[in-house]
Design an enzyme around this catalytic site. Sequence first.
Site, PDB file in Angstrom:
ATOM      1  N   LYS A 172      32.831 -44.710 -14.547  1.00  0.00           N
ATOM      2  CA  LYS A 172      33.428 -46.058 -14.655  1.00  0.00           C
ATOM      3  C   LYS A 172      32.839 -46.773 -15.872  1.00  0.00           C
ATOM      4  CE  LYS A 172      34.331 -45.880  -9.753  1.00  0.00           C
ATOM      5  NZ  LYS A 172      34.514 -46.566  -8.499  1.00  0.00           N
ATOM      6  N   HIS A 226      43.586 -44.141 -11.143  1.00  0.00           N
ATOM      7  CA  HIS A 226      42.498 -44.618 -10.283  1.00  0.00           C
ATOM      8  C   HIS A 226      42.888 -45.971  -9.695  1.00  0.00           C
ATOM      9  CE1 HIS A 226      38.656 -46.049  -8.880  1.00  0.00           C
ATOM     10  NE2 HIS A 226      38.243 -44.788  -8.904  1.00  0.00           N
ATOM     11  N   GLY A 269      32.992 -47.193  -3.209  1.00  0.00           N
ATOM     12  CA  GLY A 269      31.847 -48.065  -3.478  1.00  0.00           C
ATOM     13  C   GLY A 269      31.389 -48.888  -2.280  1.00  0.00           C
ATOM     14  N   SER A 313      32.686 -42.955  -1.756  1.00  0.00           N
ATOM     15  CA  SER A 313      31.365 -42.947  -1.130  1.00  0.00           C
ATOM     16  C   SER A 313      30.850 -41.549  -0.800  1.00  0.00           C
ATOM     17  CB  SER A 313      31.350 -43.846   0.114  1.00  0.00           C
ATOM     18  OG  SER A 313      31.564 -45.201  -0.270  1.00  0.00           O
ATOM     19  N   GLY A 359      31.856 -41.505  -7.720  1.00  0.00           N
ATOM     20  CA  GLY A 359      31.578 -42.652  -8.583  1.00  0.00           C
ATOM     21  C   GLY A 359      30.088 -42.921  -8.665  1.00  0.00           C
ATOM     22  N   GLY A 360      29.608 -43.850  -7.851  1.00  0.00           N
ATOM     23  CA  GLY A 360      28.225 -44.320  -7.932  1.00  0.00           C
ATOM     24  C   GLY A 360      27.188 -43.207  -7.938  1.00  0.00           C
TER      25      GLY A 360
HETATM   26  P1  PGA Z   1      32.332 -44.127  -5.253  1.00  0.00           P
HETATM   27  O1  PGA Z   1      33.607 -44.158  -6.246  1.00  0.00           O
HETATM   28  O2  PGA Z   1      31.874 -42.682  -5.172  1.00  0.00           O
HETATM   29  O3  PGA Z   1      31.318 -45.016  -5.925  1.00  0.00           O
HETATM   30  O4  PGA Z   1      32.790 -44.637  -3.943  1.00  0.00           O
HETATM   31  C1  PGA Z   1      34.560 -43.142  -6.223  1.00  0.00           C
HETATM   32  C2  PGA Z   1      35.623 -43.407  -7.248  1.00  0.00           C
HETATM   33  O5  PGA Z   1      36.007 -44.571  -7.441  1.00  0.00           O
HETATM   34  O6  PGA Z   1      36.127 -42.480  -7.902  1.00  0.00           O
END
Ligand code: PGA
Length: 252
Positions: free
Chosen positions: A13, A95, A172, A211, A232-233
Amino acid sequence: MNKPVKLVAGNWKMHGTSADLGEVAAVAEAARALTGRVDVALCLPATLIHRATVEVPGLSIGAQDIHMADKGAHTGDVCAAMLHDAGATLSIVGHSERRDAHREDDSCVKAKAEAALRSGLGVILCVGESDAERVSGLAVPIVTEQLRASLPREGATADGFAVAYEPIWAIGTGKVPSVEDIAEMHAALRRTLVEELGSVGQDVRILYGGSVKASNATEIFSVADVNGALVGGASLRAADFLPIVEAAAAAR
Ligand code: PGA
Protein backbone atom coordinates in the site's frame (compact mmCIF):
# COMPACT_ATOMS: atom_id res chain seq x y z
CA MET A 1 -6.63 -30.63 -11.34
CA ASN A 2 -2.86 -30.23 -11.24
CA LYS A 3 -2.61 -27.91 -8.26
CA PRO A 4 -0.25 -24.97 -8.81
CA VAL A 5 2.01 -23.92 -5.96
CA LYS A 6 0.48 -21.26 -3.77
CA LEU A 7 1.13 -17.58 -4.44
CA VAL A 8 1.79 -15.27 -1.51
CA ALA A 9 1.78 -11.62 -2.54
CA GLY A 10 2.49 -8.68 -0.26
CA ASN A 11 0.68 -5.40 -0.77
CA TRP A 12 2.69 -2.60 0.80
CA LYS A 13 0.00 0.00 0.00
CA MET A 14 1.29 3.55 0.65
CA HIS A 15 4.17 2.41 2.83
CA GLY A 16 7.86 2.15 2.14
CA THR A 17 10.82 4.15 0.92
CA SER A 18 14.31 3.14 -0.10
CA ALA A 19 15.11 2.76 3.61
CA ASP A 20 12.91 -0.37 3.54
CA LEU A 21 14.69 -2.18 0.70
CA GLY A 22 16.38 -4.43 3.27
CA GLU A 23 12.96 -5.98 3.91
CA VAL A 24 12.59 -6.70 0.19
CA ALA A 25 16.05 -8.28 0.14
CA ALA A 26 15.21 -10.52 3.10
CA VAL A 27 12.00 -11.68 1.41
CA ALA A 28 13.88 -12.33 -1.86
CA GLU A 29 16.48 -14.46 -0.15
CA ALA A 30 13.91 -16.61 1.63
CA ALA A 31 11.78 -16.89 -1.53
CA ARG A 32 14.79 -18.13 -3.48
CA ALA A 33 15.30 -20.91 -0.96
CA LEU A 34 11.65 -21.96 -1.45
CA THR A 35 11.66 -21.88 -5.27
CA GLY A 36 9.25 -24.43 -6.69
CA ARG A 37 7.35 -24.75 -3.41
CA VAL A 38 5.69 -21.34 -3.26
CA ASP A 39 5.54 -18.25 -5.51
CA VAL A 40 6.24 -14.94 -3.79
CA ALA A 41 5.66 -11.38 -4.98
CA LEU A 42 5.77 -7.94 -3.38
CA CYS A 43 3.49 -5.20 -4.75
CA LEU A 44 5.37 -2.04 -3.85
CA PRO A 45 4.62 1.66 -4.16
CA ALA A 46 5.36 2.75 -7.76
CA THR A 47 8.30 4.85 -6.55
CA LEU A 48 10.10 1.78 -5.20
CA ILE A 49 9.56 -0.68 -8.05
CA HIS A 50 12.63 0.21 -10.08
CA ARG A 51 14.94 0.48 -7.06
CA ALA A 52 13.74 -2.91 -5.82
CA THR A 53 14.20 -4.71 -9.15
CA VAL A 54 17.70 -3.29 -9.58
CA GLU A 55 18.92 -3.76 -6.03
CA VAL A 56 17.09 -7.02 -5.30
CA PRO A 57 16.98 -9.00 -8.54
CA GLY A 58 15.13 -12.30 -8.71
CA LEU A 59 11.98 -11.47 -6.73
CA SER A 60 8.66 -10.80 -8.53
CA ILE A 61 7.93 -7.13 -7.95
CA GLY A 62 4.46 -5.84 -8.68
CA ALA A 63 2.49 -2.62 -8.78
CA GLN A 64 -0.70 -1.90 -6.84
CA ASP A 65 -2.66 -0.36 -9.69
CA ILE A 66 -2.37 0.38 -13.39
CA HIS A 67 -4.12 2.74 -15.79
CA MET A 68 -6.23 1.10 -18.49
CA ALA A 69 -4.87 3.32 -21.29
CA ASP A 70 -1.55 2.74 -23.01
CA LYS A 71 -0.56 6.40 -22.60
CA GLY A 72 -2.12 9.85 -22.60
CA ALA A 73 -3.26 12.84 -20.58
CA HIS A 74 -3.80 11.10 -17.23
CA THR A 75 -2.02 13.16 -14.60
CA GLY A 76 -0.52 11.07 -11.85
CA ASP A 77 -1.33 7.70 -13.42
CA VAL A 78 1.03 4.94 -14.48
CA CYS A 79 0.54 2.67 -17.51
CA ALA A 80 1.64 -0.88 -18.26
CA ALA A 81 4.64 0.12 -20.38
CA MET A 82 5.96 2.26 -17.52
CA LEU A 83 5.60 -0.58 -15.04
CA HIS A 84 7.38 -2.96 -17.43
CA ASP A 85 10.10 -0.38 -17.87
CA ALA A 86 10.52 -0.17 -14.09
CA GLY A 87 10.86 -3.96 -13.90
CA ALA A 88 7.43 -4.93 -12.54
CA THR A 89 6.03 -8.30 -13.57
CA LEU A 90 2.50 -7.97 -12.23
CA SER A 91 -0.09 -5.57 -10.83
CA ILE A 92 -2.96 -5.70 -8.40
CA VAL A 93 -6.20 -4.33 -9.90
CA GLY A 94 -9.54 -3.58 -8.28
CA HIS A 95 -8.35 -3.44 -4.67
CA SER A 96 -11.28 -2.35 -2.51
CA GLU A 97 -9.35 0.75 -1.42
CA ARG A 98 -9.23 1.83 -5.07
CA ARG A 99 -12.80 0.75 -5.81
CA ASP A 100 -13.86 2.88 -2.85
CA ALA A 101 -11.52 5.91 -2.69
CA HIS A 102 -11.07 6.22 -6.47
CA ARG A 103 -14.59 5.10 -7.41
CA GLU A 104 -13.36 2.31 -9.66
CA ASP A 105 -16.30 0.21 -10.85
CA ASP A 106 -16.25 -3.30 -12.29
CA SER A 107 -15.91 -2.17 -15.90
CA CYS A 108 -12.95 0.04 -15.00
CA VAL A 109 -11.30 -2.83 -13.12
CA LYS A 110 -11.91 -5.15 -16.09
CA ALA A 111 -10.30 -2.64 -18.48
CA LYS A 112 -7.29 -2.32 -16.17
CA ALA A 113 -6.91 -6.11 -15.95
CA GLU A 114 -7.12 -6.41 -19.73
CA ALA A 115 -4.55 -3.62 -20.22
CA ALA A 116 -2.13 -5.34 -17.86
CA LEU A 117 -2.57 -8.78 -19.42
CA ARG A 118 -2.31 -7.36 -22.96
CA SER A 119 1.07 -5.95 -22.06
CA GLY A 120 2.29 -9.18 -20.50
CA LEU A 121 1.98 -8.12 -16.86
CA GLY A 122 0.43 -10.60 -14.46
CA VAL A 123 -2.73 -9.57 -12.62
CA ILE A 124 -4.17 -10.06 -9.15
CA LEU A 125 -7.83 -9.05 -9.45
CA CYS A 126 -9.50 -8.25 -6.11
CA VAL A 127 -13.13 -8.80 -5.20
CA GLY A 128 -14.92 -8.79 -1.86
CA GLU A 129 -18.05 -7.83 0.03
CA SER A 130 -18.69 -5.08 2.57
CA ASP A 131 -19.74 -5.73 6.14
CA ALA A 132 -23.37 -4.90 5.34
CA GLU A 133 -23.33 -7.25 2.35
CA ARG A 134 -21.95 -10.08 4.53
CA VAL A 135 -24.62 -9.44 7.17
CA SER A 136 -27.34 -9.44 4.48
CA GLY A 137 -26.50 -13.06 3.68
CA LEU A 138 -25.90 -12.17 0.03
CA ALA A 139 -22.08 -12.11 0.04
CA VAL A 140 -21.69 -15.07 -2.34
CA PRO A 141 -23.98 -13.83 -5.13
CA ILE A 142 -22.65 -10.27 -4.75
CA VAL A 143 -18.98 -11.26 -4.95
CA THR A 144 -19.42 -13.78 -7.77
CA GLU A 145 -21.29 -11.12 -9.75
CA GLN A 146 -18.48 -8.64 -9.02
CA LEU A 147 -15.99 -11.19 -10.37
CA ARG A 148 -18.08 -11.86 -13.49
CA ALA A 149 -18.30 -8.13 -14.22
CA SER A 150 -14.60 -7.37 -13.57
CA LEU A 151 -13.14 -10.46 -15.22
CA PRO A 152 -10.84 -9.83 -18.19
CA ARG A 153 -12.21 -11.48 -21.32
CA GLU A 154 -8.83 -11.83 -22.99
CA GLY A 155 -5.39 -12.81 -21.85
CA ALA A 156 -6.14 -14.61 -18.58
CA THR A 157 -3.85 -17.59 -18.08
CA ALA A 158 -3.33 -19.79 -15.04
CA ASP A 159 0.21 -18.45 -14.62
CA GLY A 160 -0.44 -14.78 -15.18
CA PHE A 161 -3.84 -14.23 -13.63
CA ALA A 162 -5.06 -14.65 -10.06
CA VAL A 163 -8.15 -13.58 -8.16
CA ALA A 164 -7.99 -12.34 -4.57
CA TYR A 165 -11.07 -12.69 -2.37
CA GLU A 166 -10.76 -9.89 0.16
CA PRO A 167 -13.79 -9.23 2.37
CA ILE A 168 -13.61 -5.47 2.93
CA TRP A 169 -14.50 -5.84 6.62
CA ALA A 170 -11.49 -8.14 7.11
CA ILE A 171 -8.89 -5.77 5.62
CA GLY A 172 -6.67 -4.27 8.29
CA THR A 173 -9.16 -5.10 11.05
CA GLY A 174 -7.81 -8.35 12.49
CA LYS A 175 -11.19 -9.97 11.66
CA VAL A 176 -11.17 -13.03 9.43
CA PRO A 177 -14.14 -15.01 8.06
CA SER A 178 -14.67 -18.55 9.31
CA VAL A 179 -12.97 -21.28 7.31
CA GLU A 180 -16.46 -22.41 6.26
CA ASP A 181 -17.22 -18.96 4.85
CA ILE A 182 -13.86 -18.80 3.07
CA ALA A 183 -14.44 -22.29 1.63
CA GLU A 184 -17.94 -21.38 0.45
CA MET A 185 -16.75 -18.21 -1.26
CA HIS A 186 -13.70 -19.77 -2.88
CA ALA A 187 -15.79 -22.68 -4.22
CA ALA A 188 -18.27 -20.19 -5.69
CA LEU A 189 -15.46 -18.14 -7.25
CA ARG A 190 -13.96 -21.33 -8.72
CA ARG A 191 -17.31 -22.25 -10.30
CA THR A 192 -17.60 -18.73 -11.72
CA LEU A 193 -14.07 -18.84 -13.15
CA VAL A 194 -14.75 -22.18 -14.85
CA GLU A 195 -18.07 -20.95 -16.23
CA GLU A 196 -16.48 -17.81 -17.61
CA LEU A 197 -12.99 -18.97 -18.63
CA GLY A 198 -13.42 -22.70 -19.26
CA SER A 199 -10.52 -24.97 -18.35
CA VAL A 200 -8.21 -22.01 -17.57
CA GLY A 201 -10.62 -21.14 -14.76
CA GLN A 202 -9.82 -24.46 -13.11
CA ASP A 203 -6.18 -23.50 -12.60
CA VAL A 204 -6.38 -19.75 -11.92
CA ARG A 205 -5.17 -19.18 -8.37
CA ILE A 206 -7.71 -17.80 -5.90
CA LEU A 207 -5.97 -15.97 -3.05
CA TYR A 208 -7.53 -15.06 0.26
CA GLY A 209 -6.77 -11.59 1.64
CA GLY A 210 -7.77 -9.74 4.79
CA SER A 211 -5.84 -9.86 8.09
CA VAL A 212 -3.69 -12.84 7.08
CA LYS A 213 -0.97 -13.33 9.69
CA ALA A 214 1.50 -16.00 10.74
CA SER A 215 -0.99 -17.12 13.40
CA ASN A 216 -3.87 -17.85 10.98
CA ALA A 217 -2.05 -18.64 7.71
CA THR A 218 -1.81 -22.42 8.14
CA GLU A 219 -5.53 -22.72 8.83
CA ILE A 220 -6.46 -20.49 5.89
CA PHE A 221 -4.13 -22.36 3.51
CA SER A 222 -5.75 -25.66 4.49
CA VAL A 223 -9.08 -24.55 2.96
CA ALA A 224 -9.94 -26.07 -0.43
CA ASP A 225 -9.44 -23.67 -3.32
CA VAL A 226 -7.32 -21.26 -1.27
CA ASN A 227 -4.31 -21.05 -3.57
CA GLY A 228 -2.41 -18.36 -1.73
CA ALA A 229 -2.79 -15.05 0.06
CA LEU A 230 -2.70 -11.32 -0.54
CA VAL A 231 -1.16 -9.80 2.57
CA GLY A 232 -1.22 -6.14 3.57
CA GLY A 233 0.01 -5.11 7.01
CA ALA A 234 1.90 -8.33 7.68
CA SER A 235 3.91 -7.95 4.45
CA LEU A 236 5.76 -4.80 5.52
CA ARG A 237 8.33 -6.61 7.62
CA ALA A 238 10.04 -9.78 6.41
CA ALA A 239 9.86 -11.18 9.95
CA ASP A 240 6.04 -11.05 9.77
CA PHE A 241 5.70 -12.00 6.11
CA LEU A 242 8.07 -14.96 5.85
CA PRO A 243 6.22 -17.23 8.29
CA ILE A 244 3.16 -16.79 6.01
CA VAL A 245 5.26 -17.68 2.96
CA GLU A 246 6.62 -20.74 4.78
CA ALA A 247 3.10 -21.81 5.78
CA ALA A 248 2.08 -21.65 2.10
CA ALA A 249 5.10 -23.72 1.06
CA ALA A 250 4.32 -26.31 3.74
CA ALA A 251 0.63 -26.46 2.81
CA ARG A 252 1.30 -27.64 -0.70
P1 PGA B 1 -4.38 -6.65 5.46
O1 PGA B 1 -4.64 -6.08 3.97
O2 PGA B 1 -3.57 -7.93 5.31
O3 PGA B 1 -3.61 -5.55 6.15
O4 PGA B 1 -5.71 -6.91 6.07
C1 PGA B 1 -4.91 -6.94 2.91
C2 PGA B 1 -5.10 -6.16 1.65
O5 PGA B 1 -5.69 -5.07 1.69
O6 PGA B 1 -4.68 -6.59 0.56
